[in-house]
Design a protein around this motif. Sequence first.
Motif, PDB file in Angstrom:
ATOM      1  N   GLY A  94      -3.622  48.159  13.386  1.00  0.00           N
ATOM      2  CA  GLY A  94      -3.111  47.544  12.169  1.00  0.00           C
ATOM      3  C   GLY A  94      -2.959  48.502  11.010  1.00  0.00           C
ATOM      4  O   GLY A  94      -2.283  48.187  10.023  1.00  0.00           O
ATOM      5  N   LEU A  95      -3.595  49.679  11.108  1.00  0.00           N
ATOM      6  CA  LEU A  95      -3.512  50.675  10.046  1.00  0.00           C
ATOM      7  C   LEU A  95      -2.497  51.773  10.360  1.00  0.00           C
ATOM      8  O   LEU A  95      -2.318  52.694   9.567  1.00  0.00           O
ATOM      9  CB  LEU A  95      -4.883  51.315   9.828  1.00  0.00           C
ATOM     10  CG  LEU A  95      -5.992  50.366   9.352  1.00  0.00           C
ATOM     11  CD1 LEU A  95      -7.350  50.997   9.550  1.00  0.00           C
ATOM     12  CD2 LEU A  95      -5.787  49.999   7.904  1.00  0.00           C
ATOM     13  N   THR A  96      -1.845  51.690  11.518  1.00  0.00           N
ATOM     14  CA  THR A  96      -0.968  52.766  11.949  1.00  0.00           C
ATOM     15  C   THR A  96       0.186  52.991  10.984  1.00  0.00           C
ATOM     16  O   THR A  96       0.475  54.128  10.577  1.00  0.00           O
ATOM     17  CB  THR A  96      -0.418  52.456  13.360  1.00  0.00           C
ATOM     18  OG1 THR A  96      -1.522  52.273  14.248  1.00  0.00           O
ATOM     19  CG2 THR A  96       0.461  53.584  13.865  1.00  0.00           C
ATOM     20  N   VAL A  97       0.857  51.907  10.613  1.00  0.00           N
ATOM     21  CA  VAL A  97       2.031  52.041   9.743  1.00  0.00           C
ATOM     22  C   VAL A  97       1.639  52.585   8.383  1.00  0.00           C
ATOM     23  O   VAL A  97       2.302  53.469   7.821  1.00  0.00           O
ATOM     24  CB  VAL A  97       2.744  50.679   9.615  1.00  0.00           C
ATOM     25  CG1 VAL A  97       3.896  50.778   8.634  1.00  0.00           C
ATOM     26  CG2 VAL A  97       3.236  50.213  10.974  1.00  0.00           C
ATOM     27  N   VAL A  98       0.532  52.057   7.829  1.00  0.00           N
ATOM     28  CA  VAL A  98       0.080  52.513   6.514  1.00  0.00           C
ATOM     29  C   VAL A  98      -0.233  54.005   6.549  1.00  0.00           C
ATOM     30  O   VAL A  98       0.219  54.784   5.691  1.00  0.00           O
ATOM     31  CB  VAL A  98      -1.167  51.713   6.079  1.00  0.00           C
ATOM     32  CG1 VAL A  98      -1.697  52.231   4.751  1.00  0.00           C
ATOM     33  CG2 VAL A  98      -0.839  50.234   5.973  1.00  0.00           C
ATOM     34  N   GLY A 150       2.912  45.451  14.385  1.00  0.00           N
ATOM     35  CA  GLY A 150       3.137  45.599  15.815  1.00  0.00           C
ATOM     36  C   GLY A 150       4.574  45.956  16.155  1.00  0.00           C
ATOM     37  O   GLY A 150       4.828  46.822  17.005  1.00  0.00           O
ATOM     38  N   VAL A 151       5.537  45.307  15.495  1.00  0.00           N
ATOM     39  CA  VAL A 151       6.953  45.628  15.716  1.00  0.00           C
ATOM     40  C   VAL A 151       7.235  47.072  15.322  1.00  0.00           C
ATOM     41  O   VAL A 151       7.920  47.816  16.039  1.00  0.00           O
ATOM     42  CB  VAL A 151       7.850  44.651  14.928  1.00  0.00           C
ATOM     43  CG1 VAL A 151       9.302  45.107  14.959  1.00  0.00           C
ATOM     44  CG2 VAL A 151       7.720  43.245  15.498  1.00  0.00           C
ATOM     45  N   THR A 152       6.704  47.475  14.171  1.00  0.00           N
ATOM     46  CA  THR A 152       6.920  48.843  13.700  1.00  0.00           C
ATOM     47  C   THR A 152       6.356  49.867  14.689  1.00  0.00           C
ATOM     48  O   THR A 152       7.001  50.882  15.002  1.00  0.00           O
ATOM     49  CB  THR A 152       6.268  49.025  12.327  1.00  0.00           C
ATOM     50  OG1 THR A 152       6.759  48.022  11.434  1.00  0.00           O
ATOM     51  CG2 THR A 152       6.572  50.394  11.751  1.00  0.00           C
ATOM     52  N   ILE A 153       5.139  49.604  15.185  1.00  0.00           N
ATOM     53  CA  ILE A 153       4.526  50.522  16.155  1.00  0.00           C
ATOM     54  C   ILE A 153       5.363  50.600  17.426  1.00  0.00           C
ATOM     55  O   ILE A 153       5.657  51.690  17.940  1.00  0.00           O
ATOM     56  CB  ILE A 153       3.094  50.055  16.485  1.00  0.00           C
ATOM     57  CG1 ILE A 153       2.178  50.200  15.274  1.00  0.00           C
ATOM     58  CG2 ILE A 153       2.530  50.840  17.663  1.00  0.00           C
ATOM     59  CD1 ILE A 153       0.812  49.583  15.470  1.00  0.00           C
ATOM     60  N   ALA A 154       5.746  49.432  17.960  1.00  0.00           N
ATOM     61  CA  ALA A 154       6.467  49.409  19.231  1.00  0.00           C
ATOM     62  C   ALA A 154       7.798  50.150  19.134  1.00  0.00           C
ATOM     63  O   ALA A 154       8.162  50.926  20.022  1.00  0.00           O
ATOM     64  CB  ALA A 154       6.684  47.958  19.660  1.00  0.00           C
ATOM     65  N   VAL A 155       8.533  49.917  18.051  1.00  0.00           N
ATOM     66  CA  VAL A 155       9.844  50.565  17.903  1.00  0.00           C
ATOM     67  C   VAL A 155       9.684  52.077  17.785  1.00  0.00           C
ATOM     68  O   VAL A 155      10.465  52.854  18.359  1.00  0.00           O
ATOM     69  CB  VAL A 155      10.580  49.987  16.671  1.00  0.00           C
ATOM     70  CG1 VAL A 155      11.854  50.775  16.399  1.00  0.00           C
ATOM     71  CG2 VAL A 155      10.917  48.523  16.894  1.00  0.00           C
ATOM     72  N   ALA A 156       8.653  52.535  17.053  1.00  0.00           N
ATOM     73  CA  ALA A 156       8.450  53.981  16.893  1.00  0.00           C
ATOM     74  C   ALA A 156       8.051  54.629  18.208  1.00  0.00           C
ATOM     75  O   ALA A 156       8.532  55.718  18.557  1.00  0.00           O
ATOM     76  CB  ALA A 156       7.395  54.241  15.826  1.00  0.00           C
ATOM     77  N   GLN A 157       7.191  53.955  18.979  1.00  0.00           N
ATOM     78  CA  GLN A 157       6.694  54.574  20.213  1.00  0.00           C
ATOM     79  C   GLN A 157       7.728  54.549  21.343  1.00  0.00           C
ATOM     80  O   GLN A 157       7.558  55.272  22.325  1.00  0.00           O
ATOM     81  CB  GLN A 157       5.416  53.875  20.655  1.00  0.00           C
ATOM     82  CG  GLN A 157       4.255  54.051  19.700  1.00  0.00           C
ATOM     83  CD  GLN A 157       4.038  55.504  19.312  1.00  0.00           C
ATOM     84  OE1 GLN A 157       3.757  56.345  20.159  1.00  0.00           O
ATOM     85  NE2 GLN A 157       4.169  55.807  18.015  1.00  0.00           N
TER      86      GLN A 157
END
Length: 821
Positions: A94-98, A150-157
């Motif tokens: 949950g802190l990945t994007v930040v 979660g969407v942000t993480i998935a799209v980046a990875q």
Amino acid sequence: MSACVPTRAADSTRPKRDHPPNNRPPVPPRRFRIAGADLSASIAVFLIALPLSLGIALATGAPLQSGLVAAAVGGLVVGRLGGSPLQVSGPAAGLTVVTAELIHRYGWRTTCAITVLAGIAQLGLGCLRVARTALAVSPAIVHGMLAGIGVTIAVAQVHVVLGGTPQSSVLENFRALPAQLARVHPAAVSMSLLTLALLFAWPRIPGRVGKVLRTVPAALVAVAGATATASLAGLVLPKVDLPSWSSHALAGLPDGPVLGIAAAVLTTTLVCSVQSLLGAVAVDKLVSGRPDLQARVGRSRLDRELLGQGAANAVSGALGGLPVAGVAVRSSANVQAGAVSRNSTMLHGVFVVIAALLMVPILELIPLASLAALVMAVGIQMVSLHHIRTVTRHREVLVYAVTTLGVVLLGVLEGVALGVAVAVVVAMHRLARTRITHEERGGVHHIHVCGQLTFLAVPRLSRTLHLVPRGASAVVELDGSFMDHAAYESLHDWQQAHFAQGGTVELTGRTGGRIAEPPDSSHCRCRPWTPWRNHHCEPSTNPQSVSPGGRSGESGEPDEPHGPGDSGGSGASGETAGPSERSLPGGHRGRGDHQLARGISAFQRNTAPLVRDELARLAREGQQPSQLFLTCADSRLVTSMITSSGPGDLFVVRNVGNLVPKPGEESGDDSVAAAIEYAVDVLHVRSITVCGHSGCGAMQALLNSEPGGAQTPLKRWLRHGQPSLELMAAKERPWAKLAGRAPADAVEQLCLTNVVQQLEHLRAHDSVTRALREGTLELHGMYFHVGEAQAYLLVDRDGDELFDHVGAAESEESEDLRRPV
């Protein structure tokens, strides 16, 4: 106090106390011990945390070692200082994007400084004891925030999975995706697909072999399988690169605009705190499913948890680690693996430190594509279908969707702020949306107000009320929980005018209570919880007044909060008996009858519609209680309340003194014996509980009884308690004890001893003896202190009969005294 009961002071062989009788005895020093369950749970959590920590560090663009630092600090610092003993903290998805945005904007060393400042802010919030205010955030906003992350993480990875490099924003990642698909790296894709296949297939291996294999975490198997395959096949692709710890970057001084740094600290503090506190609440729900564990660890202390998280973030940032928060995956794995104390969390941190120092050559074999696939799967799982169904059912899907899109398109802080704004607008809309209908049935005019009654609805309310003809009977049903002063004045003025014109008005609310009656009727000022207080109703000085909350009382007096049994309590607020409640069959109408009739009427209006389906099922299927509960007839013991049970759960036997007469003798009692036999042989209950309580009049009568005199029915019954007196007087057997303090007096000591003695009598019954021998029945002793509202369960501790707390929220000073019940 009767002299026939010898005191323990007469026993010269008993060791003398060296502490006051009413104080807790000194606690001997304890050696540090680690339970086997904690050791095995810590290994399971470590095996999950190791690949996830590296993957999250990869997703943020931080040095990979920073994930290991955060995992170690989260385990050691939060594990020792936090208020949720079984919650596992570390770098959270949950802190990945930040974190990724901070690294991109300010660089790594400044990001570490921001983490330190966020930790200090959390420490300040913990000292202010505001942790519970974080729980006021709508769940739709929290779930929407996590889904957006979660969407942000998935799209980046996806880019790393395909062998490329992610962009700095979601929109840029989407725009670059077609070009990335045109230059796919086959080795990276193959390792990513292998990782995902193992990740999802491993928990679904069937059979006994699968049950054994599933004890190994799927995340570890997926990454280890991809690593082994890549090494054996000699694939050339990017892998983990852990530089020497001597070159590890630590926190530096913040370098950037003051407002930007302040906003970054606020965002990090908000996300870390909310995620950790909600995680602690979720862990409490998991622990509640294991009563023995709940009695040992208690409920989470949220302010202490916030202090622990703040200390961990300050340490992690200073050591060059990622921000720390409670992690749901690791916490649930910790509970399910059988952890019983905070030692499991701390041991997992120790294992991370050992791995970071000694396993570097092995870790550097892991393909980055495998870690990216693992983190991408975690991001996809953060968009939970269960959460979507929940917010849809509660009509908060708009808040959820806006928050998710805001986080994806604008950022975490902006998305959360947008979600809060939409939630406020939705709440205001619901507050202002009030439906008022008028219907005539059988000569009675029914006005139904659905929704909150505020000044915005006063014009419509006034128009509808004036549709009722003069002198007619009217019923106004307020189906809402709030009435402001303007609506109250309008309703009250119309009611007074209608009374003056010869009409009748009956105001009811969702509690089912009549709120007002004509001026000549005697009125009661009682509120829903007053039947619990053995109250005596008194006529109100202003029987016509209607409080703004929709309940009777003095005009303008604030309502008391609802107490236990509100939905079906005896006596709704301010209720006056209607025509059907004026008397009971037989024509008697005393004060008790009046209250009983009101209570029955309130049940039929409020509780009966809620439980009718369940009672109909029980009527069809018959009763199948799980336990026999044998307790005293004392009116202060409400068995359903202290056991949180409902219809069909308990088979209850109550008598004076919670006595179980011995079977097969002249002194036997067939009523109790018949209930025991029926419960064990017919209902097949799995446990029997004998429950005593403080201030028991039967035990007081036993202590004060004198030999001889007239044998009244009460004296003949209390002869079954004589063995309890004899047991308390026996010198060769230690007294039953209470955890944390000595019994207050001889009456309380006899209450405890009586529970132990009645359990002995219970074992003498043939049906109980047979069931105990077959292993189908358990016996429990319980003591309920009425004044403290505290339950104690009887446990055998080193040969002593000890009544230990159940679910107590001990203070920090008594934490070391916690024991399993």
